[in-house]
Design a protein around this motif. Structure first.
Motif, short mmCIF file in Angstrom:
data_model
loop_
_atom_site.label_atom_id
_atom_site.label_comp_id
_atom_site.label_asym_id
_atom_site.label_seq_id
_atom_site.Cartn_x
_atom_site.Cartn_y
_atom_site.Cartn_z
N GLY A 140 -2.97 0.92 10.89
CA GLY A 140 -4.19 0.51 10.19
C GLY A 140 -4.32 -1.00 10.15
N TYR A 182 -3.91 8.11 -4.65
CA TYR A 182 -3.72 6.65 -4.48
C TYR A 182 -4.47 5.89 -5.57
N THR A 202 -9.17 -7.86 1.72
CA THR A 202 -10.26 -6.98 1.30
C THR A 202 -10.60 -5.98 2.40
N VAL A 224 0.83 -1.20 0.00
CA VAL A 224 0.00 0.00 0.00
C VAL A 224 0.87 1.25 0.00
N VAL A 257 -6.92 -3.45 3.40
CA VAL A 257 -6.29 -2.45 2.54
C VAL A 257 -6.84 -1.05 2.74
N PRO A 258 -8.15 -0.81 2.72
CA PRO A 258 -8.64 0.56 2.90
C PRO A 258 -8.31 1.11 4.28
N ARG A 259 -8.21 0.25 5.29
CA ARG A 259 -7.87 0.71 6.64
C ARG A 259 -6.40 1.07 6.76
N LEU A 263 -9.58 -5.43 -2.51
CA LEU A 263 -10.44 -4.27 -2.62
C LEU A 263 -11.85 -4.59 -2.14
N PRO A 264 -12.55 -3.59 -1.58
CA PRO A 264 -13.91 -3.82 -1.11
C PRO A 264 -14.82 -4.29 -2.23
N ARG A 283 -4.55 2.14 4.21
CA ARG A 283 -4.43 3.40 3.47
C ARG A 283 -5.02 4.56 4.27
N GLY A 284 -6.19 4.34 4.87
CA GLY A 284 -6.83 5.40 5.64
C GLY A 284 -5.99 5.84 6.82
N SER A 285 -5.34 4.89 7.47
CA SER A 285 -4.49 5.21 8.61
C SER A 285 -3.32 6.09 8.19
#
Length: 247
Positions: free
Chosen positions: A61, A151, A79, A37, A82-84, A172-173, A86-88
């Motif tokens: 994250g 991103y 799944t 990431v 990854v967004p967590r 990915l979600p 990146r969000g962190s």
């Protein structure tokens, strides 16, 4: 299959006995996901931070994802994580105002210039944009690099684990439409393809090498014989141009 079996065993052990040792095993297993990431986030750490700091932010994250993951939901940990991750990273960077107020103003000026030039000239030539923005080439190039700090990932890239690999598509979600559903939307495909065809050859080449071939900006620079910074500028121009055309 072996990897999945091994991962399932790790989760079974952790759920049965949620000790720090078992959590550490899971975190160690998925550390390559954090590196992936961070490697695909086009950001420049602000003053006082470096690549290792970004990894640390990503681990925060990852830990949050481990604590919140519900294996009974039926989707993979990648799944969910990854967004967590990146969000962190982005949350921590915002604390450092990694894109300054001045930087945001430059991006707004670029977007406005692109809208006007696209309508009046039909071509987003650098010369036209520099004139419309009322800046010198140096400031223009800096603004393009800012535009590049977004991103994006390639669904065909692989994330390597100790005993196997997973595609980023797994990471990915999958809420709402599936990726296949989206790709089957012919109207949207044609809109994107049309905007791509309007880009200069060099910009199309950079996007292809980055998103399709999976090369890093540095590797693309080696292929094209230009600096990594110049590739970042071309990438930013291409993304901003497509965004304005699709908008």
């Amino acid at each position: 299959m072996e990897r999945k079996s091994s991962d399932s065993q790790l989760w079974d052990e952790y759920l049965t006995s949620p000790t720090e040792i078992n959590k550490e095993k899971i975190v160690k297993r998925y550390l390559p996901l954090v590196k992936y990431v961070v490697g695909r986030m086009i950001v420049s750490p602000p003053s006082g931070l470096d690549y290792e700091d970004l990894l640390s932010f990503g681990v925060f994250g990852l830990l949050d994802a481990v604590n919140r993951f519900d294996i009974s939901k039926g989707f993979s940990f990648q799944t969910f994580a990854v967004p967590r991750i990146r969000g962190s990273i982005l949350d921590e960077l915002r604390k450092y105002d990694w894109i300054s107020r001045t930087g945001r103003e430059k991006l707004q000026k670029l977007n406005k210039a692109m809208d006007k030039v696209l309508q009046e000239k039909g071509s987003l030539h650098d010369k036209y944009l520099i004139e419309e923005m009322g800046v010198d080439e140096k400031i223009y190039r800096e603004t393009l690099e800012l535009a590049s700090r977004t991103y994006f990932v390639s669904l065909d890239e692989m994330v390597a684990f100790e005993d196997g690999e997973v595609t980023l598509e797994e990471a990915l979600p999958h809420d709402g439409e599936s990726i296949q559903d989206i790709l089957e939307n012919e109207d949207e495909i044609e809109r994107v393809a049309s905007s791509l065809r309007k880009l200069p050859e060099r910009e199309m080449q950079v996007l292809s090498l980055y998103y399709y071939e999976g090369l890093t900006l540095k590797e693309i620079g080696n292929v094209l014989g230009v600096s990594e910074s110049r590739v970042s500028q071309i990438h930013g121009k291409a993304l901003a141009s497509m965004k304005r055309m699709l908008h």
